[in-house]
Design a protein around this motif. Structure first.
Motif, mmCIF file in Angstrom:
data_model
loop_
_atom_site.group_PDB
_atom_site.id
_atom_site.type_symbol
_atom_site.label_atom_id
_atom_site.label_comp_id
_atom_site.label_asym_id
_atom_site.label_seq_id
_atom_site.Cartn_x
_atom_site.Cartn_y
_atom_site.Cartn_z
ATOM 1 N N VAL A 1 -52.295 27.901 -9.304
ATOM 2 C CA VAL A 1 -52.008 26.653 -8.585
ATOM 3 C C VAL A 1 -51.752 25.515 -9.568
ATOM 4 N N ALA A 2 -52.602 25.385 -10.575
ATOM 5 C CA ALA A 2 -52.447 24.316 -11.564
ATOM 6 C C ALA A 2 -51.147 24.473 -12.342
ATOM 7 N N SER A 3 -50.781 25.697 -12.657
ATOM 8 C CA SER A 3 -49.537 25.939 -13.389
ATOM 9 C C SER A 3 -48.322 25.557 -12.549
ATOM 10 N N VAL A 4 -48.362 25.874 -11.261
ATOM 11 C CA VAL A 4 -47.254 25.504 -10.371
ATOM 12 C C VAL A 4 -47.157 23.989 -10.255
ATOM 13 N N LEU A 5 -48.300 23.318 -10.097
ATOM 14 C CA LEU A 5 -48.281 21.851 -10.015
ATOM 15 C C LEU A 5 -47.731 21.227 -11.295
ATOM 16 N N LEU A 6 -48.116 21.777 -12.428
ATOM 17 C CA LEU A 6 -47.614 21.255 -13.703
ATOM 18 C C LEU A 6 -46.122 21.523 -13.851
ATOM 19 N N LEU A 7 -45.675 22.709 -13.450
ATOM 20 C CA LEU A 7 -44.246 23.020 -13.506
ATOM 21 C C LEU A 7 -43.449 22.061 -12.626
ATOM 22 N N LEU A 8 -43.917 21.823 -11.413
ATOM 23 C CA LEU A 8 -43.219 20.889 -10.527
ATOM 24 C C LEU A 8 -43.156 19.488 -11.126
ATOM 25 N N GLN A 9 -44.244 19.056 -11.748
ATOM 26 C CA GLN A 9 -44.241 17.735 -12.373
ATOM 27 C C GLN A 9 -43.296 17.712 -13.562
ATOM 28 N N GLY A 10 -43.207 18.811 -14.294
ATOM 29 C CA GLY A 10 -42.250 18.903 -15.404
ATOM 30 C C GLY A 10 -40.815 18.825 -14.910
ATOM 31 N N ILE A 11 -40.532 19.470 -13.781
ATOM 32 C CA ILE A 11 -39.190 19.386 -13.187
ATOM 33 C C ILE A 11 -38.882 17.947 -12.809
ATOM 34 N N ALA A 12 -39.849 17.267 -12.206
ATOM 35 C CA ALA A 12 -39.659 15.861 -11.836
ATOM 36 C C ALA A 12 -39.403 15.008 -13.075
ATOM 37 N N LYS A 13 -40.134 15.281 -14.146
ATOM 38 C CA LYS A 13 -39.948 14.522 -15.393
ATOM 39 C C LYS A 13 -38.548 14.731 -15.942
ATOM 40 N N VAL A 14 -38.062 15.961 -15.928
ATOM 41 C CA VAL A 14 -36.714 16.237 -16.445
ATOM 42 C C VAL A 14 -35.661 15.543 -15.587
ATOM 43 N N PHE A 15 -35.827 15.559 -14.267
ATOM 44 C CA PHE A 15 -34.871 14.856 -13.414
ATOM 45 C C PHE A 15 -34.842 13.367 -13.725
ATOM 46 N N ARG A 16 -36.002 12.802 -14.002
ATOM 47 C CA ARG A 16 -36.043 11.377 -14.356
ATOM 48 C C ARG A 16 -35.340 11.112 -15.691
ATOM 49 N N GLU A 17 -35.537 12.009 -16.639
ATOM 50 C CA GLU A 17 -34.882 11.848 -17.939
ATOM 51 C C GLU A 17 -33.369 12.037 -17.809
ATOM 52 N N LEU A 18 -32.952 12.950 -16.946
ATOM 53 C CA LEU A 18 -31.509 13.127 -16.700
ATOM 54 C C LEU A 18 -30.919 11.883 -16.051
ATOM 55 N N ALA A 19 -31.681 11.222 -15.199
ATOM 56 C CA ALA A 19 -31.213 9.970 -14.594
ATOM 57 C C ALA A 19 -31.030 8.896 -15.655
ATOM 58 N N VAL A 20 -31.923 8.863 -16.635
ATOM 59 C CA VAL A 20 -31.771 7.916 -17.746
ATOM 60 C C VAL A 20 -30.485 8.229 -18.507
ATOM 61 N N LEU A 21 -30.253 9.512 -18.767
ATOM 62 C CA LEU A 21 -29.030 9.896 -19.491
ATOM 63 C C LEU A 21 -27.771 9.524 -18.699
ATOM 64 N N ALA A 22 -27.861 9.596 -17.381
ATOM 65 C CA ALA A 22 -26.704 9.266 -16.532
ATOM 66 C C ALA A 22 -26.584 7.761 -16.272
ATOM 67 N N GLY A 23 -27.544 6.993 -16.790
ATOM 68 C CA GLY A 23 -27.505 5.541 -16.594
ATOM 69 C C GLY A 23 -27.991 5.107 -15.221
ATOM 70 N N ARG A 24 -28.743 5.977 -14.532
ATOM 71 C CA ARG A 24 -29.244 5.664 -13.198
ATOM 72 C C ARG A 24 -30.770 5.699 -13.183
ATOM 73 N N GLU A 25 -31.396 5.120 -14.167
ATOM 74 C CA GLU A 25 -32.853 5.153 -14.305
ATOM 75 C C GLU A 25 -33.559 4.561 -13.091
ATOM 76 N N GLU A 26 -32.990 3.540 -12.491
ATOM 77 C CA GLU A 26 -33.627 2.875 -11.346
ATOM 78 C C GLU A 26 -33.623 3.773 -10.099
ATOM 79 N N ALA A 27 -32.807 4.811 -10.070
ATOM 80 C CA ALA A 27 -32.745 5.714 -8.915
ATOM 81 C C ALA A 27 -33.973 6.603 -8.810
ATOM 82 N N CYS A 28 -34.702 6.756 -9.897
ATOM 83 C CA CYS A 28 -35.877 7.643 -9.887
ATOM 84 C C CYS A 28 -37.108 6.832 -10.115
#
Length: 168
Positions: free
Chosen positions: A141-168
């Protein structure tokens, strides 16, 4: 996408707030055991095993919460002088190369570990023989929660790369 990010953050935030109280339970059981041992000469047979499992629970289940709060250790020496976009690029690459492969392996192996424990009805070696399979399930359970949070973190970083940081 924003909804997914808010749900993942919210779940890890709630889990973190709820399970952070385990430290109080750990402290109370430890104090109880010490008082019983030294004041009454009656050490408890169960306290050490329970405290050990509660500490494992807290340590594992709060990993996603730590990532939500940016409380994990990072080596900023390499990225401190980079622009925010370059930092985001480094984060995405490091998550893709290190974090995600490790998390997939951790989920896979911890699932096997927990399933084997459930199949055998594994218990501790102590006199009380507490069940171990619930805490081994927490690993999954903890590993799945951490993986999901890692996915969320990567999406936020991709938004920064795309210049849409405020969207996340």
């Amino acid at each position: 996408m924003r909804g997914f990010l808010l749900v993942v953050d919210g779940v890890n935030e709630v889990v973190g707030r709820v399970f952070s109280w385990a430290v109080v339970l750990i402290m109370l059981i430890t104090v109880y055991d010490v008082v019983m041992r030294f004041a009454f000469g009656q050490p408890s047979l169960w306290a050490f095993d329970v405290v050990k499992q509660l500490y494992a629970l807290e340590f594992m289940i709060l990993a996603g919460f730590g990532l939500v709060r940016n409380a994990h250790v990072s080596v900023d020496v390499f990225t401190a002088r980079l622009s925010r976009r370059k930092q985001a690029a480094m984060e995405v690459v490091s998550y893709l190369v290190f974090f995600f492969p490790f998390m997939v392996m951790l989920i896979w192996k911890s699932y096997e570990f927990a399933a084997r424990s459930w199949a055998y009805g594994e218990t501790t070696w102590g006199v009380v023989a507490l069940p171990v399979y619930p805490i081994k399930t927490v690993m999954v359970v903890a590993s799945v929660l951490l993986l999901l949070q890692g996915i969320a973190k990567v999406f936020r970083e991709l938004a920064v790369l795309a210049g849409r940081e405020e969207a996340c």
